[in-house]
Write an enzyme that holds these catalytic residues in place. Sequence first.
Site, PDB file in Angstrom:
ATOM      1  N   HIS A   1       0.873  -1.183   0.000  1.00 45.20           N
ATOM      2  CA  HIS A   1       0.000   0.000   0.000  1.00 45.20           C
ATOM      3  C   HIS A   1       0.905   1.227   0.000  1.00 45.20           C
ATOM      4  CE1 HIS A   1      -3.085   2.864   0.960  1.00 45.20           C
ATOM      5  NE2 HIS A   1      -4.006   1.917   0.874  1.00 45.20           N
TER       6      HIS A   1
ATOM      7  N   ARG B   1      -2.440   1.025  -7.518  1.00 47.03           N
ATOM      8  CA  ARG B   1      -1.544   0.981  -6.366  1.00 47.03           C
ATOM      9  C   ARG B   1      -0.101   0.620  -6.675  1.00 47.03           C
ATOM     10  NH1 ARG B   1      -4.955  -1.702  -1.655  1.00 47.03           N
ATOM     11  NH2 ARG B   1      -6.262   0.155  -1.678  1.00 47.03           N
TER      12      ARG B   1
ATOM     13  N   ARG C   1      -4.246  -6.108  -7.195  1.00 44.28           N
ATOM     14  CA  ARG C   1      -5.645  -5.954  -6.803  1.00 44.28           C
ATOM     15  C   ARG C   1      -6.113  -4.506  -6.921  1.00 44.28           C
ATOM     16  NH1 ARG C   1      -8.269  -4.696  -1.657  1.00 44.28           N
ATOM     17  NH2 ARG C   1      -6.176  -4.342  -0.873  1.00 44.28           N
TER      18      ARG C   1
HETATM   19  P1  FAD Z   1      -9.129 -11.850   7.603  1.00 42.93           P
HETATM   20  O1  FAD Z   1     -10.138 -10.808   7.789  1.00 42.93           O
HETATM   21  O2  FAD Z   1      -7.722 -11.448   7.764  1.00 42.93           O
HETATM   22  O3  FAD Z   1      -9.432 -13.007   8.650  1.00 42.93           O
HETATM   23  C1  FAD Z   1      -8.508 -14.057   8.844  1.00 42.93           C
HETATM   24  C2  FAD Z   1      -8.999 -14.927   9.980  1.00 42.93           C
HETATM   25  O4  FAD Z   1      -8.250 -16.134   9.995  1.00 42.93           O
HETATM   26  C3  FAD Z   1      -8.818 -14.316  11.359  1.00 42.93           C
HETATM   27  O5  FAD Z   1      -9.975 -14.605  12.121  1.00 42.93           O
HETATM   28  C4  FAD Z   1      -7.633 -15.073  11.941  1.00 42.93           C
HETATM   29  O6  FAD Z   1      -7.640 -15.202  13.332  1.00 42.93           O
HETATM   30  C5  FAD Z   1      -7.849 -16.427  11.308  1.00 42.93           C
HETATM   31  N1  FAD Z   1      -6.667 -17.282  11.248  1.00 42.93           N
HETATM   32  C6  FAD Z   1      -5.501 -17.058  10.605  1.00 42.93           C
HETATM   33  N2  FAD Z   1      -4.670 -18.101  10.777  1.00 42.93           N
HETATM   34  C7  FAD Z   1      -5.336 -18.999  11.544  1.00 42.93           C
HETATM   35  C8  FAD Z   1      -5.000 -20.265  12.088  1.00 42.93           C
HETATM   36  N3  FAD Z   1      -3.810 -20.839  11.874  1.00 42.93           N
HETATM   37  N4  FAD Z   1      -5.913 -20.895  12.848  1.00 42.93           N
HETATM   38  C9  FAD Z   1      -7.137 -20.335  13.103  1.00 42.93           C
HETATM   39  N5  FAD Z   1      -7.499 -19.141  12.598  1.00 42.93           N
HETATM   40  C10 FAD Z   1      -6.606 -18.479  11.842  1.00 42.93           C
HETATM   41  N6  FAD Z   1      -9.955  -4.378   1.529  1.00 42.93           N
HETATM   42  C11 FAD Z   1     -11.012  -3.773   0.968  1.00 42.93           C
HETATM   43  O7  FAD Z   1     -11.694  -4.362   0.130  1.00 42.93           O
HETATM   44  N7  FAD Z   1     -11.328  -2.495   1.346  1.00 42.93           N
HETATM   45  C12 FAD Z   1     -10.623  -1.797   2.263  1.00 42.93           C
HETATM   46  O8  FAD Z   1     -10.955  -0.667   2.577  1.00 42.93           O
HETATM   47  C13 FAD Z   1      -9.491  -2.420   2.855  1.00 42.93           C
HETATM   48  N8  FAD Z   1      -8.722  -1.764   3.751  1.00 42.93           N
HETATM   49  C14 FAD Z   1      -7.726  -2.443   4.397  1.00 42.93           C
HETATM   50  C15 FAD Z   1      -7.019  -1.803   5.415  1.00 42.93           C
HETATM   51  C16 FAD Z   1      -6.068  -2.490   6.144  1.00 42.93           C
HETATM   52  C17 FAD Z   1      -5.307  -1.795   7.234  1.00 42.93           C
HETATM   53  C18 FAD Z   1      -5.804  -3.848   5.835  1.00 42.93           C
HETATM   54  C19 FAD Z   1      -4.788  -4.624   6.611  1.00 42.93           C
HETATM   55  C20 FAD Z   1      -6.488  -4.476   4.789  1.00 42.93           C
HETATM   56  C21 FAD Z   1      -7.445  -3.786   4.072  1.00 42.93           C
HETATM   57  N9  FAD Z   1      -8.153  -4.393   3.051  1.00 42.93           N
HETATM   58  C22 FAD Z   1      -9.203  -3.758   2.467  1.00 42.93           C
HETATM   59  C23 FAD Z   1      -7.953  -5.803   2.729  1.00 42.93           C
HETATM   60  C24 FAD Z   1      -9.045  -6.631   3.419  1.00 42.93           C
HETATM   61  O9  FAD Z   1      -9.289  -6.100   4.699  1.00 42.93           O
HETATM   62  C25 FAD Z   1      -8.669  -8.086   3.554  1.00 42.93           C
HETATM   63  O10 FAD Z   1      -8.166  -8.586   2.363  1.00 42.93           O
HETATM   64  C26 FAD Z   1      -9.880  -8.909   3.941  1.00 42.93           C
HETATM   65  O11 FAD Z   1     -10.492  -8.357   5.083  1.00 42.93           O
HETATM   66  C27 FAD Z   1      -9.476 -10.340   4.199  1.00 42.93           C
HETATM   67  O12 FAD Z   1     -10.566 -11.024   4.745  1.00 42.93           O
HETATM   68  P2  FAD Z   1     -10.422 -12.550   5.097  1.00 42.93           P
HETATM   69  O13 FAD Z   1     -11.711 -12.974   5.667  1.00 42.93           O
HETATM   70  O14 FAD Z   1      -9.891 -13.276   3.941  1.00 42.93           O
HETATM   71  O15 FAD Z   1      -9.261 -12.590   6.203  1.00 42.93           O
HETATM   72  C1  SIN Z   2      -7.541   1.740   1.724  1.00 45.95           C
HETATM   73  O1  SIN Z   2      -8.463   2.169   2.414  1.00 45.95           O
HETATM   74  O2  SIN Z   2      -6.708   2.436   1.143  1.00 45.95           O
HETATM   75  C2  SIN Z   2      -7.418   0.267   1.594  1.00 45.95           C
HETATM   76  C3  SIN Z   2      -8.309  -0.195   0.540  1.00 45.95           C
HETATM   77  C4  SIN Z   2      -7.930  -1.570   0.121  1.00 45.95           C
HETATM   78  O3  SIN Z   2      -6.920  -2.120   0.556  1.00 45.95           O
HETATM   79  O4  SIN Z   2      -8.667  -2.120  -0.700  1.00 45.95           O
END
Ligand code: FAD
Ligand code: SIN
Length: 528
Positions: A234, A280, A376
């Site tokens: 980012h 990005r 992405r």
């Molecule tokens: P996560 O939400 O990361 O959840 C992972 C889960 O897996 C957690 O509960 C964790 O505890 C669990 N886990 C991991 N390993 C294990 C294990 N070994 N055993 C048991 N549990 C485990 N995306 C957007 O589309 N819009 C945005 O505005 C945006 N802003 C972002 C801002 C930040 C600061 C960050 C870090 C990311 C952002 N992203 C954004 C990206 C987006 O948030 C993530 O890609 C998305 O939330 C991932 O969702 P997920 O359910 O795949 O994983």
């Molecule tokens: C951001 O708010 O800039 C993050 C958005 C994203 O990771 O998709």
Amino acid sequence: MPLRFDFVVLGGGVAGLSFALKAAEHGQVAVLTKRSRDECNTHYAQGGIASVLAADDTFESHIEDTLTAGAGLCHRDAVEVTVREGPAAVRELAALGADFARRRGGELELGREGGHSKRRIVHSGDITGREVERVLLSACDDQKNITFFPDTTAIDLVRDRQSSHGQGRVLGAYALTPAGKIETYLGRVTVLATGGAGKVYLYTTNPDVATGDGVAMAYRAGAPIANMEFYQFHPTCLYHPEAKSFLVSEALRGEGGKLRLRSGETFMERYHALGALAPRDVVARAIDAELKRTGDESVFLDMTHLGRTFLMERFPNIYAACKAFNVDMAVQPIPVVPAAHYMCGGVVSDLDGRTGCPGLYAIGEVACTGLHGANRLASNSLLEGLVFGARAARAGAEEAKGGAPSPGGVPDWDAGAAGDSDESVVVSHNWDELRRLMWNYVGIVRTGKRLMRARRRLDLLREEIREYYWRFKVTRDVVELRNIADVAHLVVECATRRKESRGLHCTLDYPERDDHNWLRDTVVSREP
Ligand code: FAD
Ligand code: SIN
């Protein structure tokens, strides 16, 4: 005795919870989360969810923007389903009670981010992820078929090595419980929703749980993994020694924020026609180049022309976080640098989340569906989690109903002769060395020589970690270190194979994009 469910879901972010909610209509669901239920990347998402909801927007436009950002490697079918099924998924979330920002007339207020040709980002100010997580958790709590296991770390997948009918099938996972025991969680269907792996780099926007556990477990189980060279950085994280790479959302640039050098000069117009709203990869590389050229420690995001009232209303969380670090964004530009943010590659999965291992699904950031290609598009990942969580639940329910075997005689975890560790310092040293070498040698701009250097050091580290892992009792720190080392290996392996520059993979040895030879995914797998 193993614990038995219909669906074992590893992860409680947007993808895991979306799956759990739908699957609970068809059977018993276990959701394992590594720390508290809401600690995940989803919780920290700021900008919002990209979706076609404005009257002047079209599916074709969102599809085109996604394909353009993905630099030729997106799988069109994955893009189509995500974009087309997006609006219904967002409306469903709103119906569950998500408090999205609205205009006076009640219609959704839409933000803009880099690479989007329209305003199409649904948001809850700058804490969208927190709101999404809150609403999904509360909906799951209303479902009696869902059981949460917080502070429970999956260590490895259980595979069927015995029965003649299900050989090779994934049957669930071994996991470390809060009591320090290793339990076996069995399901007819197992779902990886473990999120990303930002912790593989020294500087990252991701929370501590993002150690790539799902990718590492799937790789060890023999599932194909793809496109790990495309790690997204980012462009704008707060530059402050104590800020732990706090994200400064792209939505700020969407509202008119300008990127400036220390001298006050803007520079993005020299790199891309869209200026500060370029995709990005372009912005992160431009900042990296300017920092190297000027020798400065950061560039600056200037919001001062937008006024304090607007900034406090639209970005209350970022405003407060900057203030806490003595940066008043209403009167001074915010110092920013790039940091590792999002894993575009992952476990190869189809349009219903099925992976190369029977019985195993992968959804959300851990998956490589082909949606993101080589880079992405902003705010497409919460959307992907919603859409693919629901799709995988439908397919998984069918599979469970259609006689997916209820796993039988699975051996308990065998701790062998492992004892208590007397040298835990090895773990923290290796952890630090690994993340630093990834930052230094496998960062925004790469060369073959740097990748070789990284590979040599990683081989040694992985050997040491393997030895430690088998000698001592398993702890969460060791599990995570082992996984991060496997993920680092996969990033280096994919980056070494790709002899071109495309999207997020930029190498000085092959500075051009080579569509003739490289218009394809980089796929790695190993024998289980
Ligand atoms: P996560 O939400 O990361 O959840 C992972 C889960 O897996 C957690 O509960 C964790 O505890 C669990 N886990 C991991 N390993 C294990 C294990 N070994 N055993 C048991 N549990 C485990 N995306 C957007 O589309 N819009 C945005 O505005 C945006 N802003 C972002 C801002 C930040 C600061 C960050 C870090 C990311 C952002 N992203 C954004 C990206 C987006 O948030 C993530 O890609 C998305 O939330 C991932 O969702 P997920 O359910 O795949 O994983
Ligand atoms: C951001 O708010 O800039 C993050 C958005 C994203 O990771 O998709």
